[in-house]
Write a protein that holds these residues in place. Structure first.
Motif, PDB file in Angstrom:
ATOM      1  N   ARG B  63     -11.973   0.292  -8.453  1.00 40.77           N
ATOM      2  CA  ARG B  63     -10.968   0.618  -7.438  1.00 40.77           C
ATOM      3  C   ARG B  63     -11.227   1.928  -6.715  1.00 40.77           C
ATOM      4  O   ARG B  63     -11.088   2.022  -5.495  1.00 40.77           O
ATOM      5  CB  ARG B  63      -9.643   0.664  -8.197  1.00 40.77           C
ATOM      6  CG  ARG B  63      -8.445   1.070  -7.496  1.00 40.77           C
ATOM      7  CD  ARG B  63      -7.287   0.803  -8.414  1.00 40.77           C
ATOM      8  NE  ARG B  63      -7.099   1.875  -9.379  1.00 40.77           N
ATOM      9  CZ  ARG B  63      -6.394   2.958  -9.096  1.00 40.77           C
ATOM     10  NH1 ARG B  63      -5.848   3.085  -7.932  1.00 40.77           N
ATOM     11  NH2 ARG B  63      -6.241   3.899 -10.004  1.00 40.77           N
ATOM     12  N   ARG B  64     -11.636   2.957  -7.447  1.00 44.79           N
ATOM     13  CA  ARG B  64     -11.801   4.271  -6.837  1.00 44.79           C
ATOM     14  C   ARG B  64     -13.040   4.350  -5.957  1.00 44.79           C
ATOM     15  O   ARG B  64     -13.234   5.308  -5.238  1.00 44.79           O
ATOM     16  CB  ARG B  64     -11.911   5.342  -7.916  1.00 44.79           C
ATOM     17  CG  ARG B  64     -10.626   5.625  -8.616  1.00 44.79           C
ATOM     18  CD  ARG B  64     -10.893   6.563  -9.783  1.00 44.79           C
ATOM     19  NE  ARG B  64      -9.923   6.345 -10.837  1.00 44.79           N
ATOM     20  CZ  ARG B  64      -8.694   6.847 -10.789  1.00 44.79           C
ATOM     21  NH1 ARG B  64      -8.324   7.583  -9.788  1.00 44.79           N
ATOM     22  NH2 ARG B  64      -7.852   6.604 -11.772  1.00 44.79           N
ATOM     23  N   HIS B  65     -13.928   3.361  -6.058  1.00 43.41           N
ATOM     24  CA  HIS B  65     -15.207   3.480  -5.353  1.00 43.41           C
ATOM     25  C   HIS B  65     -15.393   2.416  -4.279  1.00 43.41           C
ATOM     26  O   HIS B  65     -16.495   2.229  -3.779  1.00 43.41           O
ATOM     27  CB  HIS B  65     -16.363   3.402  -6.363  1.00 43.41           C
ATOM     28  CG  HIS B  65     -16.288   4.501  -7.382  1.00 43.41           C
ATOM     29  ND1 HIS B  65     -16.550   5.806  -7.069  1.00 43.41           N
ATOM     30  CD2 HIS B  65     -15.910   4.497  -8.680  1.00 43.41           C
ATOM     31  CE1 HIS B  65     -16.369   6.563  -8.147  1.00 43.41           C
ATOM     32  NE2 HIS B  65     -15.971   5.785  -9.132  1.00 43.41           N
ATOM     33  N   ILE B  66     -14.314   1.683  -3.946  1.00 42.14           N
ATOM     34  CA  ILE B  66     -14.472   0.674  -2.898  1.00 42.14           C
ATOM     35  C   ILE B  66     -14.219   1.336  -1.545  1.00 42.14           C
ATOM     36  O   ILE B  66     -13.116   1.812  -1.287  1.00 42.14           O
ATOM     37  CB  ILE B  66     -13.492  -0.498  -3.106  1.00 42.14           C
ATOM     38  CG1 ILE B  66     -13.795  -1.197  -4.430  1.00 42.14           C
ATOM     39  CG2 ILE B  66     -13.631  -1.501  -1.966  1.00 42.14           C
ATOM     40  CD1 ILE B  66     -12.905  -2.360  -4.700  1.00 42.14           C
ATOM     41  N   ASP B  68     -13.086   1.798   2.157  1.00 39.84           N
ATOM     42  CA  ASP B  68     -11.987   1.103   2.812  1.00 39.84           C
ATOM     43  C   ASP B  68     -12.491   0.083   3.835  1.00 39.84           C
ATOM     44  O   ASP B  68     -11.858  -0.945   4.045  1.00 39.84           O
ATOM     45  CB  ASP B  68     -11.085   2.127   3.496  1.00 39.84           C
ATOM     46  CG  ASP B  68      -9.648   1.668   3.467  1.00 39.84           C
ATOM     47  OD1 ASP B  68      -9.244   1.048   2.459  1.00 39.84           O
ATOM     48  OD2 ASP B  68      -8.938   1.899   4.464  1.00 39.84           O
ATOM     49  N   SER B  69     -13.670   0.389   4.453  1.00 40.17           N
ATOM     50  CA  SER B  69     -14.142  -0.492   5.521  1.00 40.17           C
ATOM     51  C   SER B  69     -14.557  -1.865   5.005  1.00 40.17           C
ATOM     52  O   SER B  69     -14.528  -2.842   5.757  1.00 40.17           O
ATOM     53  CB  SER B  69     -15.321   0.163   6.249  1.00 40.17           C
ATOM     54  OG  SER B  69     -16.276   0.571   5.286  1.00 40.17           O
ATOM     55  N   ILE B  70     -14.958  -1.974   3.718  1.00 46.33           N
ATOM     56  CA  ILE B  70     -15.360  -3.288   3.207  1.00 46.33           C
ATOM     57  C   ILE B  70     -14.422  -3.753   2.087  1.00 46.33           C
ATOM     58  O   ILE B  70     -14.778  -4.603   1.283  1.00 46.33           O
ATOM     59  CB  ILE B  70     -16.827  -3.295   2.697  1.00 46.33           C
ATOM     60  CG1 ILE B  70     -17.042  -2.193   1.667  1.00 46.33           C
ATOM     61  CG2 ILE B  70     -17.808  -3.138   3.826  1.00 46.33           C
ATOM     62  CD1 ILE B  70     -18.346  -2.334   0.915  1.00 46.33           C
ATOM     63  N   ARG B  71     -13.196  -3.191   2.068  1.00 46.47           N
ATOM     64  CA  ARG B  71     -12.265  -3.504   0.992  1.00 46.47           C
ATOM     65  C   ARG B  71     -11.997  -4.999   0.854  1.00 46.47           C
ATOM     66  O   ARG B  71     -12.165  -5.584  -0.219  1.00 46.47           O
ATOM     67  CB  ARG B  71     -10.939  -2.767   1.243  1.00 46.47           C
ATOM     68  CG  ARG B  71      -9.808  -3.208   0.347  1.00 46.47           C
ATOM     69  CD  ARG B  71      -8.499  -2.625   0.792  1.00 46.47           C
ATOM     70  NE  ARG B  71      -8.068  -3.089   2.093  1.00 46.47           N
ATOM     71  CZ  ARG B  71      -7.506  -4.277   2.297  1.00 46.47           C
ATOM     72  NH1 ARG B  71      -7.354  -5.100   1.300  1.00 46.47           N
ATOM     73  NH2 ARG B  71      -7.129  -4.636   3.509  1.00 46.47           N
ATOM     74  N   LEU B  72     -11.629  -5.637   1.966  1.00 51.23           N
ATOM     75  CA  LEU B  72     -11.234  -7.047   1.913  1.00 51.23           C
ATOM     76  C   LEU B  72     -12.424  -7.927   1.503  1.00 51.23           C
ATOM     77  O   LEU B  72     -12.278  -8.862   0.720  1.00 51.23           O
ATOM     78  CB  LEU B  72     -10.695  -7.476   3.283  1.00 51.23           C
ATOM     79  CG  LEU B  72      -9.939  -8.787   3.308  1.00 51.23           C
ATOM     80  CD1 LEU B  72      -8.760  -8.741   2.369  1.00 51.23           C
ATOM     81  CD2 LEU B  72      -9.469  -9.083   4.724  1.00 51.23           C
ATOM     82  N   THR B 118      -4.679  -8.299  -6.127  1.00 53.41           N
ATOM     83  CA  THR B 118      -5.833  -7.395  -6.100  1.00 53.41           C
ATOM     84  C   THR B 118      -5.599  -6.260  -5.102  1.00 53.41           C
ATOM     85  O   THR B 118      -6.038  -5.128  -5.318  1.00 53.41           O
ATOM     86  CB  THR B 118      -7.126  -8.147  -5.720  1.00 53.41           C
ATOM     87  OG1 THR B 118      -6.885  -8.908  -4.552  1.00 53.41           O
ATOM     88  CG2 THR B 118      -7.580  -9.055  -6.812  1.00 53.41           C
ATOM     89  N   ARG B 119      -4.858  -6.572  -4.023  1.00 56.51           N
ATOM     90  CA  ARG B 119      -4.551  -5.538  -3.032  1.00 56.51           C
ATOM     91  C   ARG B 119      -3.661  -4.448  -3.639  1.00 56.51           C
ATOM     92  O   ARG B 119      -3.877  -3.262  -3.394  1.00 56.51           O
ATOM     93  CB  ARG B 119      -3.859  -6.200  -1.831  1.00 56.51           C
ATOM     94  CG  ARG B 119      -3.498  -5.265  -0.710  1.00 56.51           C
ATOM     95  CD  ARG B 119      -4.727  -4.915   0.091  1.00 56.51           C
ATOM     96  NE  ARG B 119      -4.365  -4.156   1.280  1.00 56.51           N
ATOM     97  CZ  ARG B 119      -4.298  -2.836   1.314  1.00 56.51           C
ATOM     98  NH1 ARG B 119      -4.565  -2.144   0.237  1.00 56.51           N
ATOM     99  NH2 ARG B 119      -3.974  -2.207   2.417  1.00 56.51           N
ATOM    100  N   ILE B 120      -2.674  -4.856  -4.450  1.00 57.07           N
ATOM    101  CA  ILE B 120      -1.808  -3.851  -5.083  1.00 57.07           C
ATOM    102  C   ILE B 120      -2.620  -2.985  -6.020  1.00 57.07           C
ATOM    103  O   ILE B 120      -2.461  -1.764  -6.052  1.00 57.07           O
ATOM    104  CB  ILE B 120      -0.708  -4.500  -5.946  1.00 57.07           C
ATOM    105  CG1 ILE B 120       0.035  -5.555  -5.174  1.00 57.07           C
ATOM    106  CG2 ILE B 120       0.255  -3.464  -6.461  1.00 57.07           C
ATOM    107  CD1 ILE B 120       0.979  -6.310  -6.042  1.00 57.07           C
ATOM    108  N   VAL B 121      -3.485  -3.659  -6.800  1.00 50.73           N
ATOM    109  CA  VAL B 121      -4.290  -2.912  -7.764  1.00 50.73           C
ATOM    110  C   VAL B 121      -5.106  -1.854  -7.034  1.00 50.73           C
ATOM    111  O   VAL B 121      -5.270  -0.732  -7.491  1.00 50.73           O
ATOM    112  CB  VAL B 121      -5.212  -3.881  -8.535  1.00 50.73           C
ATOM    113  CG1 VAL B 121      -6.195  -3.119  -9.382  1.00 50.73           C
ATOM    114  CG2 VAL B 121      -4.379  -4.791  -9.403  1.00 50.73           C
TER     115      VAL B 121
END
Lengths: 256, 152
Positions: B63-66, B68-72, B118-121
């Protein structure tokens, strides 16, 4: 001097800000690589079990097809009655000499045993056909063929549709049809497996009195059952069945 | 005592008061399709739960290393791979049921409950991730937003 210790390099990578372009690319690559490993691992490990499942299902459909045809289970129970498997050499149109049902899967793995069909030959739109295929013959106690089970395939919307056509001993009357493999949309094209649809076929004659074959292949088989907006193509030229691995499962009997 | 009541309501609220299918009207597409028999419904719910738990677990690990631009995309790749694995396992060991479930196992990928979770996590602090009314409201918001992106 550059620090080459992988652990500290990994720490430095993790410490990069998330918006860093290098980190974005590496994270994307790592996630894809690990997921690819997971997916291909599961596919490769489980494939033998799935193949066995499919073969068992096909066998069950074959048996259900024979059992569903009136009079056939009695022949099977008679002393001389048996369902034999014959591998056919399709280009020659005769029983294959050196391929047995046991060696057939290995023979079909060899690309040399497949023929690419020209557009004129390829009336069912399947692209290529195997040179060998297995058919099943049910003989009565006199040794006469009372039922021949022939595989046919045709194009579906998702994947090729494979079926078995059962012909009576006169090699002209359809005794039944079973779909052995299809991946059509459930509830729409997938309904080709339903008994009500398959029940249309028994009794249909392949050729009329003059010998002209009239069991022709219609393109767009799923469209025929769903009445969807995709229009079925014109009925393709008919082909004699024993050599026609490339005929489709659809029925389009032209009124003559 | 207060803590046990809290855990109890955490367990029962999604079943009754906050049921995703009947009250939040999320994920009803596959729910309607597979509840025609008990066997398919149970297999599908087991598959969905497995995918949900594993994907939330995997996403929370990184989670901490994703970025934001490729999150989805990362989220969907993880969920989709898990779904393929589950589908393969079903085809190998529960062949008849997998025939009945057909495409709906693959459709778990775009199930908004999984994506929302997964989005909440990804978005919330660890302590708040699994509790609280606010988390659930955000889940609905996120699930709705992600769902619009797929038109599903």
């Amino acid at each position: 001097m550059a620090d080459l210790n992988p652990i500290s390099a990994w720490r430095r990578f993790l410490a990069l800000p998330n918006e860093n372009r290098t980190k974005t690319v590496i994270v994307a690559f790592l996630v894809s690589a690990i997921c690819a490993l997971m997916v291909s691992g599961a596919t490769v490990i489980l494939r033998p079990i799935q193949t066995a499942n499919r073969a068992a299902e096909e066998q069950a459909r074959l048996e259900a097809l024979v059992a569903g045809i009136p009079g056939m289970s009695e022949i099977l129970e008679e002393p001389g009655g048996s369902l034999s498997t014959v591998v056919i050499n399709l280009p020659k149109g005769e029983a294959a000499q050196n391929v047995t049902p046991e060696t057939l899967p290995a023979a079909l793995d060899d690309a040399a045993n497949w023929t690419t069909l020209s557009p004129a030959e390829d009336t069912a739109g399947i692209g290529r056909r195997p040179n060998y295929t297995q058919i099943y013959l049910l003989r009565n106690e006199n040794g006469d063929i009372s039922l021949a089970l022939l595989p046919v395939s045709g194009p579906g919307y998702q994947a090729e549709i494979d079926a078995i056509v059962a012909l009576r001993g006169d090699m002209n009357t359809i005794a039944g049809v079973a779909i052995t493999n299809q991946a059509e949309t459930p509830g729409l094209g997938g309904r080709i497996e339903e008994p009500a649809w398959l029940a249309q076929f028994p009794g249909t004659e392949l050729a009329d009195a003059s010998g002209t074959v009239r069991f022709a292949v219609a393109k767009g088989l799923p469209a025929m059952i769903t009445r969807s907006t995709a229009s079925p193509g014109p009925p393709a030229p008919a082909m004699p069945l024993p050599r026609s691995c490339g005929s489709g499962a659809g029925r389009k009997v032209t009124a003559r | 005592m207060a803590r046990s009541t809290n855990l109890w309501s955490t367990l029962t609220e999604p079943l009754v008061l906050q049921n995703p299918v009947t009250l939040q009207i999320l994920g009803i597409c596959s729910a309607l399709a597979v509840t025609t028999s008990v066997a398919t419904a149970l297999t599908m719910s087991a598959s969905l739960t497995t995918v949900l738990v594993l994907s939330a677990g995997l996403v929370s690990l990184i989670r901490r290393h994703i970025p934001d631009s490729i999150r989805l995309i990362v989220q969907i790749v993880i969920v989709a791979s898990l779904v393929v694995v589950i589908d393969q396992i079903l085809q190998a060991y529960l062949f008849d049921i997998s025939r009945k479930l057909s495409v709906f196992v693959s459709l778990i990928t775009t199930n908004c409950l999984v994506l929302g979770r997964t989005r909440i996590v990804l978005a919330l602090q660890p302590a708040a991730a699994l509790h609280g009314r606010r988390a659930r409201q955000r889940a609905r918001l996120f699930a709705g937003a992600d769902r619009h992106r797929f038109g599903a």
